[in-house]
Write a protein that holds these residues in place. Structure first.
Motif, PDB file in Angstrom:
ATOM      1  N   UNK A  45     -40.040  33.095-110.304  1.00 45.43           N
ATOM      2  CA  UNK A  45     -39.244  33.913-109.605  1.00 45.43           C
ATOM      3  C   UNK A  45     -38.803  35.243-110.226  1.00 45.43           C
ATOM      4  N   UNK A  51     -41.285  39.381-111.560  1.00 47.87           N
ATOM      5  CA  UNK A  51     -41.517  40.455-110.769  1.00 47.87           C
ATOM      6  C   UNK A  51     -40.421  41.704-111.585  1.00 47.87           C
ATOM      7  N   UNK A  52     -39.151  41.285-111.779  1.00 49.24           N
ATOM      8  CA  UNK A  52     -38.173  41.934-112.350  1.00 49.24           C
ATOM      9  C   UNK A  52     -38.266  42.135-113.643  1.00 49.24           C
ATOM     10  N   UNK A  91     -41.001  44.780-114.072  1.00 50.15           N
ATOM     11  CA  UNK A  91     -40.953  46.073-113.941  1.00 50.15           C
ATOM     12  C   UNK A  91     -40.065  46.766-115.086  1.00 50.15           C
ATOM     13  N   UNK A 122     -31.505  45.367-119.375  1.00 49.86           N
ATOM     14  CA  UNK A 122     -31.707  45.478-118.073  1.00 49.86           C
ATOM     15  C   UNK A 122     -32.007  43.997-117.819  1.00 49.86           C
ATOM     16  N   UNK A 156     -29.127  41.724-117.384  1.00 44.05           N
ATOM     17  CA  UNK A 156     -28.287  42.221-116.093  1.00 44.05           C
ATOM     18  C   UNK A 156     -28.875  41.761-115.042  1.00 44.05           C
ATOM     19  N   UNK A 157     -30.510  41.782-114.868  1.00 44.10           N
ATOM     20  CA  UNK A 157     -31.077  41.548-113.720  1.00 44.10           C
ATOM     21  C   UNK A 157     -31.697  40.023-113.336  1.00 44.10           C
ATOM     22  N   UNK A 185     -23.204  44.450-110.704  1.00 45.07           N
ATOM     23  CA  UNK A 185     -24.459  44.707-111.065  1.00 45.07           C
ATOM     24  C   UNK A 185     -25.097  46.224-110.974  1.00 45.07           C
ATOM     25  N   UNK A 241     -40.186  46.745-105.166  1.00 46.57           N
ATOM     26  CA  UNK A 241     -40.846  46.369-106.281  1.00 46.57           C
ATOM     27  C   UNK A 241     -40.422  45.128-107.034  1.00 46.57           C
ATOM     28  N   UNK A 242     -39.017  45.049-107.132  1.00 45.14           N
ATOM     29  CA  UNK A 242     -38.437  43.857-107.867  1.00 45.14           C
ATOM     30  C   UNK A 242     -38.228  42.809-106.734  1.00 45.14           C
TER      31      UNK A 242
END
Lengths: 445, 294
Positions: free
Chosen positions: A399, A402-403, A406, A432, A435-436, B65, B262-263
């Motif tokens: 899942x 994709x993050x 990118x 990044x 955090x994501x 965030x 995109x994400x």
């Protein structure tokens, strides 16, 4: 205006307003599709897919009286196609019966409930045994069910211009054994061609940058992107830094394409349909489908391409492991959960992916029995490319992928444009991703 | 007394009746989505993956965030620079100057110049982007022209990305301000101008003391409209640079798109859109307040 006219006017205004509102609320749940029509959507332009599907459609319609197969192209670039199909699949009004689905999106889309599991149907289908086991992993959801039928698989490697390399005194067939060999070759042809080495290096190419460039490098090091044992993303590793340094070397030494077009979304097409046929590209780190452009039915027919272009496997960093590395993905046909005619859709998939019918351009076949056929083996370099499947790797398309992907693209583009050094880009990537996806899902090597 | 009261009631009823359809539509299609956006921005809503099936309330996670994300800060700064340079300064000043200089010029002259400038405005953003992409490219018209005076080709979108998109947006949007100012300037009573001329005011004084104060209301209205339009510019930047290179032209709409599509983080994307909305509302209020002080 008299009173009567005024009343008429008032009434018509109200009437119009009510009509407008009524029109907005309607249409829920009604599907205009008939019970005998199935719709299949695919990412256009793709002439190979289209001509293959047209033949399957003819056969299927002849065998099934009264059934129509509608083939709908979705004009779209790599990045927008998943969004467009997801939005279609979210509503019963728009969900197609079959969707051409990238294996990358299959796991998350299955987890989201957009795709229907077809394990039961596949187990009753005798042909299912003829598909490569490794390729079946690509259509398996996180719950262990199958969610699609593979129609192609792919590998990545180094396409190179024999004529250009030979002129620079490099022996062909070329078999680089380390990253240094690749860089040395690019350096040797630097003055002879516009693009010594092409690789996707921008955010605009989306997944192409992650898969065709970054993972081809990272998987050739001793580091991983995802730790299967702990289930965590590896946000900082030696291999990650080395991969960024390779990219940095290419662009800081002007071995890559000009950045003014090289990191735009049009770059891939420019390279494969324009610059390569002109002999202006020395080496291209890209997918096995690239030669599809040069076929008679391709976007840029180039009958003499075999005389100039060959392919070799990407070496690992210092020749470690198998010495060679590649990454695989591929396309599948899947049935949306909200499809109207699931059974008929599966029957069509069976027809389209049979031993006799599954001919999807120059794509690598997911069926063992097709790979053994003479006409398949006769396709240029096909045998050589199929051998890449022996050492291939798959992406951790969970899942969060994709993050993570990118953020990889962001790091690669930053290094490519010289905005950040490889070390800074790695540090940024770590921050990044932490955090994501959350620090509880990451680790450092 | 009694008669006029019933007349008033009648008017009131009519007002409500006539207003009702538009009020209902506004509630449905403007307020509705705003409330939904507000709610979604506090969830982990996602376009795909497990979170798409099972969307959960996550409190202020998206906002925490966001404020920790350096890309967010970069996008806010880019948005403000883009806004001030291309809209507040660029379009306003260019629009006003063209309108002012064209005032009282011969009709054919006004027509031709007006049409030329309007052409930029009526061209769809995506076409504008392609035209400028070609114009600014390595072998594009601009570099060819520079070649005549022996200047090496410059990769404009790479070396000066933000300046380029600002310039393109001024080119695209100046016509709107020009129309606004033309209308405002035409409304200035000639007697006032003539009177000031007779009193011996020079051109500069007339502009500063007479023209500008009279059109101030139009200027502020124009400022609000242009600001809101510019805050929402997406196609132009996305098609020209995709927000790059790096994040040099990533404005809030581009950042929002990247996160949402995109994400696949729709919840995070809506949280960003909420910030954009707040910025738009605050700036509009600020302008209107500025108008009221005098």
């Amino acid at each position: 205006m008299n009173t009567f006219q005024k009343r008429i006017l008032l009434l018509s205004v109200l009437f119009l307003a009510i009509l407008t509102l009524a029109a907005c609320g309607g249409g829920e749940g009604k599907s205009s599709k008939s019970a005998n029509e199935i719709e299949i959507v695919y990412k256009a332009p793709d002439e190979s897919f289209e001509s293959w599907m047209k033949e399957a459609k003819e056969q299927f319609e002849a065998e099934n009286e009264g059934v129509t197969v509608k083939i709908t192209p979705i004009d779209s670039n790599e990045g927008d196609y998943p969004n467009k199909t997801i939005l279609m699949m979210r509503s019963a009004d728009t969900a197609p019966d079959i969707v051409m689905e990238d294996s990358e999106g299959l796991k998350p889309n299955a987890a989201a409930g957009y795709l229907a599991p077809i394990t039961d149907k596949l187990e009753e289908w005798e042909d299912w045994d003829h598909f490569y086991e490794a390729v079946k992993d690509g259509v398996t959801g996180e719950d262990g069910e199958f969610y699609g039928v593979p129609i192609s698989t792919d590998v990545r490697g180094l396409w190179y211009n024999k004529t250009v390399l030979e002129k620079a005194g490099i022996e062909t067939p070329w078999n680089p054994e380390s990253w240094d060999d690749v860089l040395a070759a690019a350096e040797a042809i630097k003055d002879d061609v516009e693009v010594p080495i092409w690789m996707n290096s921008g955010k605009a190419m989306g997944e192409g940058t992650t898969m065709q460039t970054f993972l081809m490098l990272l998987n050739g090091t001793d580091s991983d992107l995802y730790n299967e044992d702990t289930g965590k993303w590896v946000v900082s590793s030696e291999g990650f830094l080395d991969s960024l340094k390779f990219i940095d070397h290419v662009y800081q030494n002007d071995l890559g394409p000009s950045l003014s077009w090289g990191i735009t979304g049009q770059a891939g097409a420019k390279v494969s349909t324009e610059l390569m046929p002109k002999g202006e590209v020395g080496i291209a780190l890209d997918g096995n489908w690239m030669s599809g452009n040069w076929q008679e039915s391709g976007n840029s027919p180039w009958p003499e391409w075999e005389d100039h272009i060959d392919i070799t496997a990407m070496p690992t960093m210092d020749g470690q492991g198998d010495g060679k590395v590649t990454v695989s993905g591929g396309w599948t046909l899947a049935i949306p959960e909200k499809a109207a005619n699931k059974d008929l859709a599966f029957e069509f998939i069976k027809t389209a992916t049979s031993k006799d019918n599954l001919r999807y351009g120059t794509a690598l076949t997911p069926r063992k029995d097709i790979a053994e056929l003479d006409d398949y083996q006769q396709m240029t370099y096909q045998q050589k490319i199929t051998e890449f499947l022996e050492f291939t790797t798959y992406r951790p398309t969970y899942d969060e992928y994709p993050m993570v992907s990118s953020n990889i693209q962001k790091a690669v583009e930053a290094v490519t444009t010289g905005t950040l050094t490889p070390e800074e880009a790695l540090e940024q990537f770590k921050k990044d991703v932490n955090r994501d996806v959350g620090e509880d899902k990451t680790e450092e090597e | 007394m009694g008669k006029s009261k019933s007349l008033n009631g009648n008017i009131y009823l009519k007002t409500v009746l006539f207003g009702l359809p538009s009020i209902v539509l506004l509630l449905l299609f403007v307020l509705g989505p705003i409330i939904m956006t507000f709610y979604f921005s506090f969830t982990n809503m996602s376009l795909t993956g497990a979170a798409a099936r099972d969307t959960q309330f996550v409190g202020f996670d998206n906002f925490i965030r966001m404020f920790q994300d350096p890309s967010f800060k970069t996008s806010v700064i880019n948005t403000i620079v883009f806004l001030i340079a291309s809209a507040v300064i660029g379009q306003q000043i260019v629009g006003f100057l063209v309108a002012y200089l064209m005032k009282q010029k011969a009709r054919p002259f006004r027509r031709i110049i007006g049409i030329l400038i309007l052409a930029g405005w009526i061209t769809p953003e995506i076409v504008v982007a392609f035209v400028w992409f070609a114009f600014l490219s390595d072998s594009g018209t601009l570099n060819i022209m520079l070649g005549f005076i022996n200047i090496e080709p410059i990769a404009w979108l790479l070396k000066f990305p933000l300046v380029s998109v600002i310039f393109v947006n001024i080119w695209h949007g100046a016509a709107f301000s020009m129309l606004m100012y033309q209308a405002a300037l035409d409304d200035i009573p000639q007697e006032v101008e003539e009177a000031s001329k007779i009193d011996g005011a020079n051109a500069w004084q007339r502009l500063w003391r007479i023209t500008l104060p009279i059109i101030k209301g139009s200027a502020v209205t124009n400022m609000v409209l242009v600001t809101l339009q510019t805050l929402g510019v997406f196609t132009l930047i996305y098609a020209l640079t995709g927000g790059g290179p790096g994040e040099k032209t990533t404005t809030l709409p581009i950042f929002m798109y990247d996160q949402a599509f995109v994400n696949y983080q729709l919840g995070y994307g809506t949280a960003i859109s909420l910030v954009l909305l707040v910025i738009g509302i605050s700036l509009s209020l600020l302008y209107i307040r500025f108008l009221k002080t005098d």
